[in-house]
Write an enzyme that holds these catalytic residues in place. Structure first.
Site, mmCIF file in Angstrom:
data_model
loop_
_atom_site.group_PDB
_atom_site.id
_atom_site.type_symbol
_atom_site.label_atom_id
_atom_site.label_comp_id
_atom_site.label_asym_id
_atom_site.label_seq_id
_atom_site.Cartn_x
_atom_site.Cartn_y
_atom_site.Cartn_z
ATOM 1 N N LYS A 101 5.513 -7.214 -0.665
ATOM 2 C CA LYS A 101 6.659 -6.385 -1.070
ATOM 3 C C LYS A 101 7.952 -6.928 -0.457
ATOM 4 C CE LYS A 101 3.704 -2.550 -2.044
ATOM 5 N NZ LYS A 101 2.891 -1.452 -1.531
ATOM 6 N N GLN A 121 3.199 2.783 3.060
ATOM 7 C CA GLN A 121 1.983 2.102 2.603
ATOM 8 C C GLN A 121 0.746 2.965 2.885
ATOM 9 O OE1 GLN A 121 1.915 -1.009 0.942
ATOM 10 N NE2 GLN A 121 -0.198 -0.349 0.587
ATOM 11 N N ASP A 172 7.554 5.105 -5.332
ATOM 12 C CA ASP A 172 6.149 5.045 -5.745
ATOM 13 C C ASP A 172 5.841 6.123 -6.796
ATOM 14 O OD1 ASP A 172 4.486 3.071 -4.810
ATOM 15 O OD2 ASP A 172 4.133 4.007 -2.860
#
Ligand code: NAP
Length: 285
Positions: free
Chosen positions: A53, A97, A120
């Site tokens: 990322k 994460q 997300d």
């Protein structure tokens, strides 16, 4: 024989579009785009995802802010950090994460992220927006799947779409996105009866189960578009999908490989969501 959908190529196109738009925003409006990535503990797979990322942020011209926290970080400490990031103007998107260590309640953390920075699209507000079709961010993996289907020029309208898997991050939002594109959608799961029969009805088959090579060629309709979200290891430790590629490619018109199919799309869609977030926060979109 199916045509292979090249996820790396489509992903590179998305990143190029994001990079161009980001450069334009910087030049014309003086805006910088920033993504904060939070990792807790030492899960090696999570470390790889976070590094990827960061690399993608560099590629598209974003600032990335990494917060690598100790395994023993308390839920309160993590929530405090999320609160700081919610108020930090340099940060347009926040990604925590997953999975988190067992002593931290993931739902509490997801719910603490400001919906405007929830790139997300896991926050209940964003999930609800997807349900009603009025969304800013699409969950990255299902959005990547939609872009891959689009790359085949398949018109989803009126097509029989079968999604196998009903997780909150893949199966359920995937079904909603196909429905919004006027597909006739069936969702299957571990309790589904006559799975083979349902799969054989699919013009578009999206598989997100997490079981190596589970869907075989005899379950694929002639000419179907087959999208394999699965990421598993086979008996030799080699990365493979939920679809038995060798037998399925003989029946499908288009098929995604693993690796090199859906995987690369997830990160590029994350970049796209972060750019969208920065525009919205600046009142541009
Ligand atoms: P998950 O939360 O474990 O959900 C799996 C789903 O598959 C569940 O709904 C389960 O049904 C269903 N299932 C399990 N066995 C089945 C069977 N025999 N027949 C029919 N359905 C069955 O997994 P996930 O997070 O959605 O991920 C699915 C796969 O995609 C995994 O391999 C994961 O690694 C991969 N993935 C890849 C990406 C990417 O970027 N490429 C991103 C996310 C996930 P029940 O609900 O009844 O248990």
């Amino acid at each position: 024989m199916a045509q292979i959908i090249n996820g790396k190529e489509v992903s590179a196109t998305v990143k190029r579009e994001v990079a161009e738009d980001t450069a334009r925003l910087r030049e014309e409006k003086g805006l910088k785009v920033g993504l904060a990535v939070v990792i807790v503990g030492n899960n090696p797979a999570s470390r790889v995802y976070v590094n990827n990322k960061k690399k993608a942020c560099e590629e598209v011209g974003f600032q990335s802010f990494e917060y690598a926290l100790d395994e023993n970080t308390t839920q309160e400490q993590l929530l405090d950090l999320v609160d700081v990031l919610n108020r930090d103007d340099r940060v347009n998107g926040i990604l925590v994460q997953l999975p988190l260590p067992k002593h931290i309640d993931e739902t509490a953390v997801i719910n603490a992220i400001s919906p405007e920075k929830d790139v997300d699209a896991f926050h209940p507000v964003n999930v609800g927006r997807i349900m009603i079709g009025n969304y800013s961010f699409l969950p990255c993996t299902p959005a990547g799947v939609m872009r891959l289907i689009e790359s085949t020029c398949t018109d989803i309208t009126g097509k029989q779409c079968v999604v196998i898997g009903r997780s909150n991050i893949v199966g359920k939002p995937q079904a909603m996105l196909l429905l919004q594109k006027n597909g006739t959608v069936t969702i299957c799961h571990s309790k589904t009866k006559n799975l083979k029969e349902i799969c054989l009805s699919a013009d578009i088959l999206v598989v997100a189960i997490g079981r190596a090579k589970f869907i075989t060629g005899d379950m694929v309709k002639e000419g179907a578009v087959v999208i394999d979200v699965g990421m598993n290891r086979d008996e030799n430790g080699k990365l493979c999908g939920d679809v038995d590629f060798e037998s399925a490619e003989k029946k499908a018109s288009y098929i995604t490989p693993v690796p090199g199919g859906v995987g690369p799309m997830t990160i590029s869609m994350l970049m796209k969501n972060t750019l969208t977030a920065s525009k919205q926060q600046a009142g541009i979109e």
